[in-house]
Design a protein around this motif. Sequence first.
Motif, mmCIF file in Angstrom:
data_model
loop_
_atom_site.group_PDB
_atom_site.id
_atom_site.type_symbol
_atom_site.label_atom_id
_atom_site.label_comp_id
_atom_site.label_asym_id
_atom_site.label_seq_id
_atom_site.Cartn_x
_atom_site.Cartn_y
_atom_site.Cartn_z
ATOM 1 N N VAL A 38 0.859 -1.183 0.000
ATOM 2 C CA VAL A 38 0.000 0.000 0.000
ATOM 3 C C VAL A 38 0.904 1.244 0.000
ATOM 4 C CG1 VAL A 38 -1.734 1.323 1.257
ATOM 5 C CG2 VAL A 38 -1.837 -1.185 1.216
ATOM 6 N N PRO A 39 0.758 2.122 -1.005
ATOM 7 C CA PRO A 39 1.608 3.310 -1.065
ATOM 8 C C PRO A 39 1.029 4.459 -0.239
ATOM 9 C CG PRO A 39 0.271 3.211 -3.027
ATOM 10 C CD PRO A 39 -0.076 1.990 -2.206
ATOM 11 N N SER A 40 1.898 5.288 0.298
ATOM 12 C CA SER A 40 1.461 6.483 1.026
ATOM 13 C C SER A 40 2.579 7.513 0.970
ATOM 14 C CB SER A 40 1.116 6.153 2.480
ATOM 15 O OG SER A 40 2.257 5.660 3.160
ATOM 16 N N LEU A 41 2.220 8.755 1.195
ATOM 17 C CA LEU A 41 3.211 9.825 1.200
ATOM 18 C C LEU A 41 3.977 9.815 2.523
ATOM 19 C CD1 LEU A 41 1.125 12.744 -0.343
ATOM 20 C CD2 LEU A 41 2.840 11.321 -1.493
ATOM 21 N N SER A 42 5.246 10.166 2.443
ATOM 22 C CA SER A 42 6.081 10.250 3.635
ATOM 23 C C SER A 42 7.091 11.375 3.452
ATOM 24 C CB SER A 42 6.796 8.912 3.875
ATOM 25 O OG SER A 42 7.585 8.564 2.755
ATOM 26 N N ASP A 43 7.901 11.592 4.482
ATOM 27 C CA ASP A 43 8.941 12.620 4.438
ATOM 28 C C ASP A 43 8.344 13.976 4.057
ATOM 29 O OD1 ASP A 43 11.449 13.756 4.569
ATOM 30 O OD2 ASP A 43 12.118 12.987 2.622
ATOM 31 N N ASP A 44 7.224 14.309 4.707
ATOM 32 C CA ASP A 44 6.538 15.588 4.470
ATOM 33 C C ASP A 44 6.194 15.806 3.004
ATOM 34 O OD1 ASP A 44 6.644 16.333 7.179
ATOM 35 O OD2 ASP A 44 8.680 17.113 6.935
ATOM 36 N N GLY A 45 5.749 14.735 2.356
ATOM 37 C CA GLY A 45 5.313 14.843 0.964
ATOM 38 C C GLY A 45 6.433 14.792 -0.050
ATOM 39 N N LEU B 141 7.901 -9.482 5.892
ATOM 40 C CA LEU B 141 7.294 -8.385 5.125
ATOM 41 C C LEU B 141 7.985 -7.044 5.374
ATOM 42 C CD1 LEU B 141 3.433 -9.075 5.276
ATOM 43 C CD2 LEU B 141 4.994 -9.324 3.334
ATOM 44 N N GLY B 142 8.377 -6.816 6.621
ATOM 45 C CA GLY B 142 9.030 -5.545 6.934
ATOM 46 C C GLY B 142 10.316 -5.343 6.171
ATOM 47 N N ASP B 143 10.974 -6.432 5.804
ATOM 48 C CA ASP B 143 12.231 -6.331 5.056
ATOM 49 C C ASP B 143 11.993 -5.929 3.605
ATOM 50 O OD1 ASP B 143 13.644 -7.161 7.314
ATOM 51 O OD2 ASP B 143 13.444 -9.286 6.772
ATOM 52 N N PHE B 144 10.760 -6.095 3.127
ATOM 53 C CA PHE B 144 10.465 -5.791 1.730
ATOM 54 C C PHE B 144 9.918 -4.380 1.534
ATOM 55 C CE2 PHE B 144 9.364 -10.540 1.800
ATOM 56 C CZ PHE B 144 10.705 -10.888 1.638
ATOM 57 N N ALA B 145 9.782 -3.638 2.642
ATOM 58 C CA ALA B 145 9.315 -2.243 2.536
ATOM 59 C C ALA B 145 10.354 -1.410 1.795
ATOM 60 C CB ALA B 145 9.065 -1.665 3.923
ATOM 61 N N THR B 146 9.892 -0.447 1.058
ATOM 62 C CA THR B 146 10.807 0.428 0.327
ATOM 63 C C THR B 146 10.156 1.788 0.142
ATOM 64 O OG1 THR B 146 12.208 0.588 -1.654
ATOM 65 C CG2 THR B 146 9.958 -0.204 -1.971
ATOM 66 N N SER B 147 10.890 2.719 -0.414
ATOM 67 C CA SER B 147 10.344 4.051 -0.688
ATOM 68 C C SER B 147 11.008 4.619 -1.924
ATOM 69 C CB SER B 147 10.551 4.995 0.507
ATOM 70 O OG SER B 147 11.934 5.213 0.726
ATOM 71 N N VAL B 148 10.326 5.583 -2.533
ATOM 72 C CA VAL B 148 10.826 6.251 -3.738
ATOM 73 C C VAL B 148 10.809 7.747 -3.491
ATOM 74 C CG1 VAL B 148 10.390 6.736 -6.165
ATOM 75 C CG2 VAL B 148 10.062 4.421 -5.284
ATOM 76 N N CYS B 149 11.902 8.416 -3.798
ATOM 77 C CA CYS B 149 11.978 9.866 -3.613
ATOM 78 C C CYS B 149 11.231 10.567 -4.746
ATOM 79 C CB CYS B 149 13.440 10.319 -3.581
ATOM 80 S SG CYS B 149 13.623 12.099 -3.297
ATOM 81 N N LEU B 150 10.119 11.185 -4.402
ATOM 82 C CA LEU B 150 9.321 11.907 -5.374
ATOM 83 C C LEU B 150 9.885 13.307 -5.625
ATOM 84 C CD1 LEU B 150 6.672 11.827 -7.063
ATOM 85 C CD2 LEU B 150 5.491 12.737 -5.050
ATOM 86 N N ALA B 151 10.497 13.894 -4.605
ATOM 87 C CA ALA B 151 10.998 15.267 -4.706
ATOM 88 C C ALA B 151 12.039 15.420 -5.803
ATOM 89 C CB ALA B 151 11.583 15.707 -3.368
ATOM 90 N N GLU B 152 12.782 14.355 -6.100
ATOM 91 C CA GLU B 152 13.819 14.423 -7.125
ATOM 92 C C GLU B 152 13.247 14.610 -8.526
ATOM 93 O OE1 GLU B 152 17.115 11.572 -4.882
ATOM 94 O OE2 GLU B 152 15.963 10.818 -6.607
ATOM 95 N N GLN B 153 11.930 14.413 -8.656
ATOM 96 C CA GLN B 153 11.273 14.595 -9.949
ATOM 97 C C GLN B 153 10.601 15.965 -10.073
ATOM 98 O OE1 GLN B 153 11.770 11.882 -11.893
ATOM 99 N NE2 GLN B 153 12.669 10.823 -10.128
ATOM 100 N N LYS C 91 15.898 20.482 -8.688
ATOM 101 C CA LYS C 91 14.961 19.519 -8.115
ATOM 102 C C LYS C 91 15.125 19.423 -6.597
ATOM 103 C CE LYS C 91 13.635 18.645 -12.274
ATOM 104 N NZ LYS C 91 12.381 19.232 -12.782
ATOM 105 N N GLY C 92 14.097 18.864 -5.968
ATOM 106 C CA GLY C 92 14.128 18.702 -4.533
ATOM 107 C C GLY C 92 14.943 17.493 -4.103
ATOM 108 N N THR C 93 15.044 17.291 -2.800
ATOM 109 C CA THR C 93 15.767 16.155 -2.242
ATOM 110 C C THR C 93 14.929 15.519 -1.132
ATOM 111 O OG1 THR C 93 16.897 17.575 -0.634
ATOM 112 C CG2 THR C 93 18.030 17.153 -2.728
ATOM 113 N N CYS C 94 15.285 14.309 -0.767
ATOM 114 C CA CYS C 94 14.606 13.607 0.313
ATOM 115 C C CYS C 94 15.560 13.429 1.480
ATOM 116 C CB CYS C 94 14.121 12.234 -0.175
ATOM 117 S SG CYS C 94 12.846 12.338 -1.463
ATOM 118 N N SER C 95 14.993 13.374 2.671
ATOM 119 C CA SER C 95 15.836 13.224 3.865
ATOM 120 C C SER C 95 16.214 11.769 4.091
ATOM 121 C CB SER C 95 15.092 13.780 5.078
ATOM 122 O OG SER C 95 13.885 13.075 5.283
#
Length: 257
Positions: free
Chosen positions: A173-180, A205-217, A253-257
Amino acid sequence: MSDESDSDFFEARPVERRRLRSAGAGLFILVGVLVGLAVLAVIADVVVRSVVESRAAAEVQTSTGLDDVEVEVHGTSVLWQIAHGSLDDVTLTSGVEGDPVVVHVDVADVPTSLEGDSGPVTGTITADQATVDGLEALRQQGASLALGDDAVTYSRSFSVPIIGDVPVAVTAVPSLSDDGRSVSFAPTTASLPDTSLQIDLTPFLGDFATSVCLAEQLPASVTATALDVRSGEVTVDLSSPGLPLTSSALAEKGTCS
């Protein structure tokens, strides 16, 4: 003498009627001139609005790389807004429903000099499956992503205890993080698609969690405020307190923390 006075009185009245007619004709001409000037002002405003919209669309296409950009300047008088050095409300669009990418952005307080920063910005970007697959952030992680209703499925290699590195198909399930600035994926199921082994991966399952930096786009000051995933496409709502209006600044472009 009474007859002569009455005669003089009646002889003067036609002169007053002629003067009234002349005054009425003059007023009619004045109104006509004012209406003509008003029409010319409207025409001039329409022409200037069109020029401003065309120039702005060209600038946005150059700055962002978007195609088929259309700009609409709102407000009753563009000439009045230009005289004050700022356009009150501008809408930018690119693409229509069914296109790979559809963009709709509303920008307030746009300097007519196209220098400095705009006022608050809100917008929406809708991208299809192929566009999402082409994101650099996914390629860097070596992952592929399939969009479903309120969920995504991605495949990549993970290090599974005892087994080692294996390709794993994860539904999350995707959701926004790192203040959007990022999109995080919370796994709900996981399986080994390329093997006949039946292994319960639920404990991992917790090991398969991941994230994508949207700010870089996105431009540096832009963050996501909402995310909607449907089969074959994703929609992201965006917000910014203000955008720089030069090509070089927008390219940062933006960056992610």
